[in-house]
Every structure is written in C-alpha cells, then in structure tokens.
Design a protein around this motif. Structure first.
Motif, PDB file in Angstrom:
ATOM      1  N   SER A   1      23.255  13.681  -8.351  1.00  0.00           N
ATOM      2  CA  SER A   1      21.842  13.194  -7.798  1.00  0.00           C
ATOM      3  C   SER A   1      21.039  13.613  -9.083  1.00  0.00           C
ATOM      4  CB  SER A   1      21.312  13.887  -7.127  1.00  0.00           C
ATOM      5  OG  SER A   1      21.932  14.138  -5.560  1.00  0.00           O
TER       6      SER A   1
ATOM      7  N   GLN B   1      18.861   9.760  -1.864  1.00  0.00           N
ATOM      8  CA  GLN B   1      19.430  10.764  -0.726  1.00  0.00           C
ATOM      9  C   GLN B   1      19.017  10.770   0.482  1.00  0.00           C
ATOM     10  OE1 GLN B   1      21.551  13.667  -2.686  1.00  0.00           O
ATOM     11  NE2 GLN B   1      22.049  14.425  -0.736  1.00  0.00           N
TER      12      GLN B   1
ATOM     13  N   ASP C   1      22.036   6.525  -3.877  1.00  0.00           N
ATOM     14  CA  ASP C   1      22.840   8.226  -3.997  1.00  0.00           C
ATOM     15  C   ASP C   1      23.284   7.944  -2.552  1.00  0.00           C
ATOM     16  OD1 ASP C   1      23.312  10.328  -4.445  1.00  0.00           O
ATOM     17  OD2 ASP C   1      21.290  11.092  -4.877  1.00  0.00           O
ATOM     18  N   GLU C   2      24.306   9.065  -2.926  1.00  0.00           N
ATOM     19  CA  GLU C   2      25.512   8.988  -1.135  1.00  0.00           C
ATOM     20  C   GLU C   2      25.435   7.985  -0.272  1.00  0.00           C
ATOM     21  OE1 GLU C   2      26.738  12.202  -0.902  1.00  0.00           O
ATOM     22  OE2 GLU C   2      25.965  13.093  -1.865  1.00  0.00           O
TER      23      GLU C   2
HETATM   24 MG   LIG Z   1      22.619  14.597  -4.272  1.00  0.00          MG
END
Ligand SMILES: [Mg+2]
Ligand SMILES: Nc1ncnc2c1ncn2[C@@H]1O[C@H](COP(=O)(O)OP(=O)(O)OP(=O)(O)O)[C@@H](O)[C@H]1O
Length: 192
Positions: free
Chosen positions: A50, A95, A168-169
């Motif tokens: 991140s 995220q 993200d993710e």
């Molecule tokens: Mg992360």
C-alpha cells in the motif's frame, strides 16, 4: 525515455518515523510499468504494497529516489500538478474503498467525472450494468454491504477512463464480485 513507461521508480526509498524509531519500508525500489501492462504486487502483510501505491499516487512523499509518471519527473510537482495527474490520469481502488459517505452510489461514480469536467456516458452505464449496480444507484453508500461498496469503488475508479489504475488488495476481492470485477477491468484493460 520510451513513451511506453507510464510509471517508473528509480532507487526509491521510504522510511516512516515512529517516535525514536525509523522503519525502512522501501529500499532502493526499482519498478517500471509500461502503458497497457498490468502488474500484481504480492508480498506479506506489512511489506509495503500500500505504501508503494500511495507513493505512486502522490499521497506519500518518497525519501529518496525518482518517481517518473507518464514521462514527467515528479520531484518538483506542486499540489496542482498532483491534482491534475489524479484527475486526468489516475484511478484508485483503495484498500478501505474510501467512498464519499454523504453521497449516493450514482454521485460517487460521477464524482471523478465532475472533476474531469466529463459527462456521465455509455461507459458509465456499462460499468453500472456489469458491476450489478443498476438497482443501487440511489442508495447511500454507507448503507451498502462491503461487497457492494467494493463494486462502487471499482466503478468510481474506472469511470473517467484513467490511463493508470491502482487497485489495492483486489486479491481479497469478495468471491461474489470476482466475475463482475474481472469483466469491468477486462473490458477497459484487455489482455495483451
Ligand atoms: Mg496494504
Ligand atoms: N503512515 C504511516 N506511519 C507509520 N508507519 C506506516 C505508515 N503507513 C504504513 N506504515 C508501516 O509501513 C509498513 C508497510 O505498510 P503497508 O500498509 O504498505 O503494508 P502492506 O504490504 O500494504 O500490508 P497489507 O497487506 O497488510 O495491506 C508497515 O510496517 C506499516 O506499519
């Protein structure tokens, strides 16, 4: 530098200071992302994925090294340069999604369009349809389930047709969202 280098990190280092302790998260990181390519960053929790994304988006400053975005060296960029880049070139699925909670689904998806002075268009209709959001457009995002919020976040990130998408993710994308997310990403970023 070839035109095809959309993102380039040269010897980038990043530390966080916590009290008297300095944590080095990235050390001499090298990364090149070519236009039209897709890259999956994989690593243990806390390894800096991140943080790397936040550096590319300009949310975190780097401590040393060079960050070149779409052919431009960013070290002297002002806030207005970063705003310009985020509005016209970048889409981000955070995220934690970071949806605009006072707004409804349609307003969240339209938000990047208004910043870029674009109108809602057929591509937005396609995203809403593909991501199964048609029946949710007037709902406030705070009242949605996690999976529904994730689909809104994907639609918002893609709405203004960004040249660069940071997600993200997405590996932990809800299983029920995987097919829809793949369809939305795949249409815009077809495999090459
Ligand atoms: Mg992360
Ligand atoms: N704002 C901050 N201040 C201090 N330390 C931070 C900050 N942001 C991240 N860190 C630290 O940097 C390290 C990397 O964090 P990061 O969030 O980038 O990891 P990650 O690879 O995305 O992890 P995850 O898979 O759990 O999301 C962690 O040790 C974290 O505690």
């Amino acid at each position: 530098m070839p035109d095809s280098e959309l993102v380039s990190l040269r010897s980038v280092s990043k530390q966080f200071v916590d009290g008297n302790e300095v944590h080095t998260v990235l050390r001499d990181c090298e990364l090149v992302m070519a236009t039209g390519s897709s890259i999956a960053l994989m690593g243990a929790s806390g390894s800096g994925k991140s943080t790397l994304m936040n550096i590319i988006a300009g949310f975190e400053p780097l401590n040393s090294g060079d960050l070149i975005l779409d052919g431009q060296e960013t070290s002297q960029w002002r806030d207005s340069d970063w705003s310009e880049f985020r509005i016209h070139t970048l889409g981000v699925v955070f995220q934690q999604f970071n949806l605009l909670t006072p707004l409804n689904v349609r307003q969240n998806i339209a938000f990047p369009l208004s910043l870029a002075q674009k109108q809602w268009n057929g591509w937005c209709d396609y995203l809403v349809d593909t991501l199964g959001l048609s029946g949710l457009l007037d709902r406030h995002v705070a009242a949605l389930s996690g999976g529904q919020q994730q689909r809104v976040a994907i639609a918002r990130a893609l709405a203004s047709e960004p040249k660069l998408l940071l997600a993200d993710e997405q590996r932990v994308i809800w299983m029920s969202n995987r097919q829809r997310g793949d369809a939305a990403f795949g249409r815009y970023y077809p495999a090459r």
